[in-house]
Write a protein that holds these residues in place. Structure first.
Motif, PDB file in Angstrom:
ATOM      1  N   MET A 215      -6.519 -21.520 -23.885  1.00 20.89           N
ATOM      2  CA  MET A 215      -5.965 -22.362 -22.821  1.00 20.89           C
ATOM      3  C   MET A 215      -4.455 -22.509 -22.980  1.00 20.89           C
ATOM      4  SD  MET A 215      -8.181 -23.280 -20.614  1.00 20.89           S
ATOM      5  CE  MET A 215      -7.674 -24.792 -19.816  1.00 20.89           C
ATOM      6  N   PHE A 216      -4.007 -22.666 -24.221  1.00 25.30           N
ATOM      7  CA  PHE A 216      -2.571 -22.828 -24.429  1.00 25.30           C
ATOM      8  C   PHE A 216      -1.810 -21.611 -23.913  1.00 25.30           C
ATOM      9  CE2 PHE A 216       1.211 -22.187 -27.172  1.00 25.30           C
ATOM     10  CZ  PHE A 216       1.960 -23.251 -26.687  1.00 25.30           C
ATOM     11  N   GLU A 217      -2.297 -20.427 -24.262  1.00 23.41           N
ATOM     12  CA  GLU A 217      -1.642 -19.203 -23.790  1.00 23.41           C
ATOM     13  C   GLU A 217      -1.587 -19.160 -22.271  1.00 23.41           C
ATOM     14  OE1 GLU A 217      -0.145 -17.134 -25.753  1.00 23.41           O
ATOM     15  OE2 GLU A 217      -0.803 -18.278 -27.514  1.00 23.41           O
ATOM     16  N   GLU A 218      -2.698 -19.512 -21.648  1.00 23.04           N
ATOM     17  CA  GLU A 218      -2.772 -19.441 -20.184  1.00 23.04           C
ATOM     18  C   GLU A 218      -1.869 -20.479 -19.526  1.00 23.04           C
ATOM     19  OE1 GLU A 218      -4.162 -17.152 -18.388  1.00 23.04           O
ATOM     20  OE2 GLU A 218      -4.983 -16.123 -20.146  1.00 23.04           O
ATOM     21  N   VAL A 219      -1.833 -21.669 -20.124  1.00 28.58           N
ATOM     22  CA  VAL A 219      -1.022 -22.730 -19.540  1.00 28.58           C
ATOM     23  C   VAL A 219       0.469 -22.378 -19.641  1.00 28.58           C
ATOM     24  CG1 VAL A 219      -0.308 -25.135 -19.879  1.00 28.58           C
ATOM     25  CG2 VAL A 219      -2.722 -24.559 -19.761  1.00 28.58           C
ATOM     26  N   LEU A 220       0.839 -21.754 -20.743  1.00 25.87           N
ATOM     27  CA  LEU A 220       2.236 -21.310 -20.852  1.00 25.87           C
ATOM     28  C   LEU A 220       2.574 -20.324 -19.750  1.00 25.87           C
ATOM     29  CD1 LEU A 220       3.402 -20.805 -24.507  1.00 25.87           C
ATOM     30  CD2 LEU A 220       3.536 -22.778 -22.988  1.00 25.87           C
ATOM     31  N   LYS A 221       1.680 -19.357 -19.558  1.00 27.53           N
ATOM     32  CA  LYS A 221       1.937 -18.372 -18.500  1.00 27.53           C
ATOM     33  C   LYS A 221       2.026 -19.051 -17.139  1.00 27.53           C
ATOM     34  CE  LYS A 221      -0.824 -14.774 -20.626  1.00 27.53           C
ATOM     35  NZ  LYS A 221      -1.966 -13.908 -20.315  1.00 27.53           N
ATOM     36  N   LEU A 222       1.226 -20.105 -16.964  1.00 27.22           N
ATOM     37  CA  LEU A 222       1.242 -20.843 -15.696  1.00 27.22           C
ATOM     38  C   LEU A 222       2.610 -21.444 -15.409  1.00 27.22           C
ATOM     39  CD1 LEU A 222      -1.927 -23.132 -15.549  1.00 27.22           C
ATOM     40  CD2 LEU A 222      -1.302 -21.364 -13.921  1.00 27.22           C
ATOM     41  N   PHE A 223       3.173 -22.091 -16.441  1.00 34.05           N
ATOM     42  CA  PHE A 223       4.363 -22.898 -16.185  1.00 34.05           C
ATOM     43  C   PHE A 223       5.674 -22.189 -16.520  1.00 34.05           C
ATOM     44  CE2 PHE A 223       1.139 -26.340 -16.649  1.00 34.05           C
ATOM     45  CZ  PHE A 223       1.243 -26.818 -15.347  1.00 34.05           C
ATOM     46  N   LEU A 224       5.599 -21.077 -17.220  1.00 32.46           N
ATOM     47  CA  LEU A 224       6.842 -20.411 -17.610  1.00 32.46           C
ATOM     48  C   LEU A 224       7.079 -19.131 -16.813  1.00 32.46           C
ATOM     49  CD1 LEU A 224       6.819 -20.976 -21.484  1.00 32.46           C
ATOM     50  CD2 LEU A 224       7.734 -22.425 -19.677  1.00 32.46           C
ATOM     51  N   SER A 225       6.487 -19.062 -15.638  1.00 27.87           N
ATOM     52  CA  SER A 225       6.599 -17.850 -14.836  1.00 27.87           C
ATOM     53  C   SER A 225       7.762 -17.938 -13.856  1.00 27.87           C
ATOM     54  CB  SER A 225       5.314 -17.660 -14.042  1.00 27.87           C
ATOM     55  OG  SER A 225       5.195 -18.761 -13.135  1.00 27.87           O
ATOM     56  N   GLY A 226       8.452 -19.068 -13.833  1.00 26.41           N
ATOM     57  CA  GLY A 226       9.498 -19.259 -12.829  1.00 26.41           C
ATOM     58  C   GLY A 226       8.957 -19.851 -11.536  1.00 26.41           C
ATOM     59  N   HIS A 227       7.652 -20.168 -11.526  1.00 29.55           N
ATOM     60  CA  HIS A 227       7.048 -20.765 -10.329  1.00 29.55           C
ATOM     61  C   HIS A 227       6.213 -21.980 -10.712  1.00 29.55           C
ATOM     62  CE1 HIS A 227       8.188 -17.166  -8.042  1.00 29.55           C
ATOM     63  NE2 HIS A 227       7.910 -16.540  -9.151  1.00 29.55           N
ATOM     64  N   LEU A 324      -5.320 -32.350 -27.243  1.00 30.03           N
ATOM     65  CA  LEU A 324      -5.415 -31.145 -28.064  1.00 30.03           C
ATOM     66  C   LEU A 324      -6.824 -30.561 -28.095  1.00 30.03           C
ATOM     67  CD1 LEU A 324      -3.038 -31.998 -31.051  1.00 30.03           C
ATOM     68  CD2 LEU A 324      -2.554 -30.718 -28.970  1.00 30.03           C
ATOM     69  N   GLN A 325      -7.791 -31.357 -27.683  1.00 29.81           N
ATOM     70  CA  GLN A 325      -9.137 -30.791 -27.565  1.00 29.81           C
ATOM     71  C   GLN A 325      -9.249 -29.851 -26.371  1.00 29.81           C
ATOM     72  OE1 GLN A 325     -11.901 -34.058 -27.533  1.00 29.81           O
ATOM     73  NE2 GLN A 325     -11.007 -34.884 -29.413  1.00 29.81           N
ATOM     74  N   ARG A 326      -8.357 -30.024 -25.413  1.00 31.27           N
ATOM     75  CA  ARG A 326      -8.336 -29.162 -24.230  1.00 31.27           C
ATOM     76  C   ARG A 326      -7.400 -27.966 -24.428  1.00 31.27           C
ATOM     77  NH1 ARG A 326      -9.844 -28.312 -20.634  1.00 31.27           N
ATOM     78  NH2 ARG A 326     -11.558 -27.886 -22.019  1.00 31.27           N
ATOM     79  N   ILE A 327      -6.176 -28.274 -24.865  1.00 34.38           N
ATOM     80  CA  ILE A 327      -5.141 -27.252 -24.970  1.00 34.38           C
ATOM     81  C   ILE A 327      -4.491 -27.379 -26.339  1.00 34.38           C
ATOM     82  CG2 ILE A 327      -2.988 -26.370 -23.978  1.00 34.38           C
ATOM     83  CD1 ILE A 327      -3.777 -27.698 -21.328  1.00 34.38           C
ATOM     84  N   ALA A 328      -4.574 -26.322 -27.121  1.00 39.37           N
ATOM     85  CA  ALA A 328      -4.019 -26.373 -28.470  1.00 39.37           C
ATOM     86  C   ALA A 328      -2.508 -26.213 -28.402  1.00 39.37           C
ATOM     87  CB  ALA A 328      -4.629 -25.260 -29.325  1.00 39.37           C
TER      88      ALA A 328
END
Ligand code: ATP
Ligand code: MG
Length: 423
Positions: A215-227, A324-328
């Motif tokens: 989830m952490f990896e995916e959330v980073l991609k979500l918010f750090l894409s410039g959108h 942290l139980q949701r997103i590490a």
């Protein structure tokens, strides 16, 4: 469908030379070699792909024989990484639909993805096990054509994200695909096709079963894409936010007046920094997203007469325990995030030596930026924000300022410039 080289805009000039080398070497060794996934999609859209993935009929061991700068990774499903200095080109053997279709072997194994049989397959099977049709286009190095088994080119022209197969089944197989739908919709400005869109709200809670590290990896991609801004709006629209940031979603539900504007500004800020090529840290992003719940929880402790500093500390621990139980969030980000929060009260003190001490704190800059957002969201007096802005560019001595209580300062202090620069 095969689209000849004259009928599509992809030119080798826009493909990274490392990727081209890999493609040519595989072809020269008599294997099939294609560029696939986001690289092809983005090139067709005239965007700059951030990485290039290669698909081939060569098995991983065979790929390793072709390249000496090659490492095989993954246990159950092996991938070849061809290294060129810091550049890595990922080479995957065609595989069939039977895999749970995580995109890397690590995800498939270490992060607990559900895998069924994992078999090598044909290029057509490889296309069908991917997620969206626009992500299943292949660029053939042999004749520079595009190979489309799934109607991806039509969907690309219609700007549609269409999950292949039965969407509900595909989301159950891998719930992260719901987040990917939102990510690509925001990044590409595409719509999510009706059948692909329909199950998302219903199945959102399946995200609770995704391992927090993934989830952490995916959330980073979500918010750090410039959108980030568009992404955040879509997460709300599809009711995904409560599965990612439950406490934040709850604070927003309570119509807290400053949380929504704070997050909005934070997202806009993140996007403009990325467009200006400035660094963005997950610590700041998470500080923005979780501040509302932390602040409210601290207020609860304070109402029970816990001193402010301890109240904040306890609140941070409570909120992070749950989050942290949701997103590490790795410690290298959670530590600076805590600092950003715990420095906030010090911005209220503009007298004496304290401002200079805060200015020289290694986390001053991030904490200051965060305080500005809070001010824009109506949580900190505009005057305070203005004071710090001027103070740190050296326009104002701490002593020239009238403190919050309105009394003019007496003592003059000399500014330590080296400290200021370091900050
Ligand atoms: P980006 O521009 O963000 O890199 P991408 O499409 O390349 O977008 P990646 O995560 O790099 O996305 O994955 C590469 C390809 O692997 C995708 O285009 C898709 O074909 C396939 N893929 C990735 N994740 C999944 C998944 N969860 N389910 C099915 N296929 C996937
Ligand atoms: Mg990619």
């Amino acid at each position: 469908m095969i689209i000849g080289r004259d009928n599509h805009p992809i030119s080798r000039a826009n493909i990274a030379k490392e990727a081209l080398k890999v493609l040519y070497r595989l072809k020269d060794a008599d294997y099939e070699a294609y560029l696939v996934g986001g690289g092809v999609r983005d090139l067709l859209l005239g965007l700059h792909p951030k990485d290039f993935d290669v698909a081939t009929n060569a098995h991983p061991e065979e790929v390793a024989e072709v390249f000496n700068n090659c490492r095989l990774i993954g246990r159950r499903f092996r991938l070849a990484h061809v290294h060129f200095g810091r550049e890595i080109i990922e080479v995957a053997t065609f595989r069939s639909l039977t895999s749970g279709a995580a995109d890397t072997a690590e995800q498939a194994t270490d992060e607990g993805m559900v895998l069924r049989d994992n078999e090598y397959g044909t290029i057509e099977e490889d296309a069908l096990r991917r997620d969206f049709t626009v992500n299943a286009l292949y660029y053939n190095i042999r004749d520079f054509s595009i190979v489309d088994y799934v109607g991806g080119v039509d969907d690309l022209n219609a700007r549609l994200l269409r999950l292949m197969g039965d969407p509900e089944t595909r989301y159950r197989e891998d719930p992260v695909r719901m987040i990917r739908a939102v990510r690509f919709a925001a990044k590409l400005g595409f719509s999510i096709e009706e059948k692909t869109e329909e199950p998302i709200r219903r199945l959102a809670t399946l995200l609770n079963d995704v391992p927090p590290a993934r989830m952490f990896e995916e959330v980073l991609k979500l918010f750090l894409s410039g959108h980030a801004q568009a992404t955040y709006d879509l997460l709300q629209h599809y009711h995904l936010l409560p599965c990612l940031f439950p406490d934040t979603a709850a604070t927003l539900e309570n119509n807290d007046p400053s949380t929504a504007p704070l997050i909005r500004r934070g997202m806009q800020n993140t996007d403009s920094r990325i467009h200006e090529g400035k660094p963005v840290t997950p610590a700041f992003l998470f500080a923005v997203l979780l501040w509302g719940p932390v602040r409210d929880r601290a207020a609860m402790y304070e109402a029970d007469d816990v001193p402010a500093y301890q109240a904040l500390h306890a609140a941070v621990n409570d909120i992070l325990d749950r989050q942290l139980q949701r997103i590490a969030l790795p410690r290298r980000f959670s530590t600076p995030m805590r600092e950003i929060w715990s420095l906030q009260h010090r911005f209220l003190q503009t007298r004496g030596k304290r401002p200079l001490r805060l200015l020289s704190h290694p986390r001053f800059r991030a904490a200051y930026d965060f305080m500005l957002l809070r001010s824009e969201a109506g949580e900190v007096d505009a005057e305070i924000a203005q004071w710090w802005t001027e103070f740190q560019v050296g326009k104002l001595e701490p002593s020239q300022h009238q403190d919050r209580d309105g009394k003019p300062k007496r003592r003059r202090r000399r500014r330590n410039n080296s400290k200021k620069r370091d900050a």
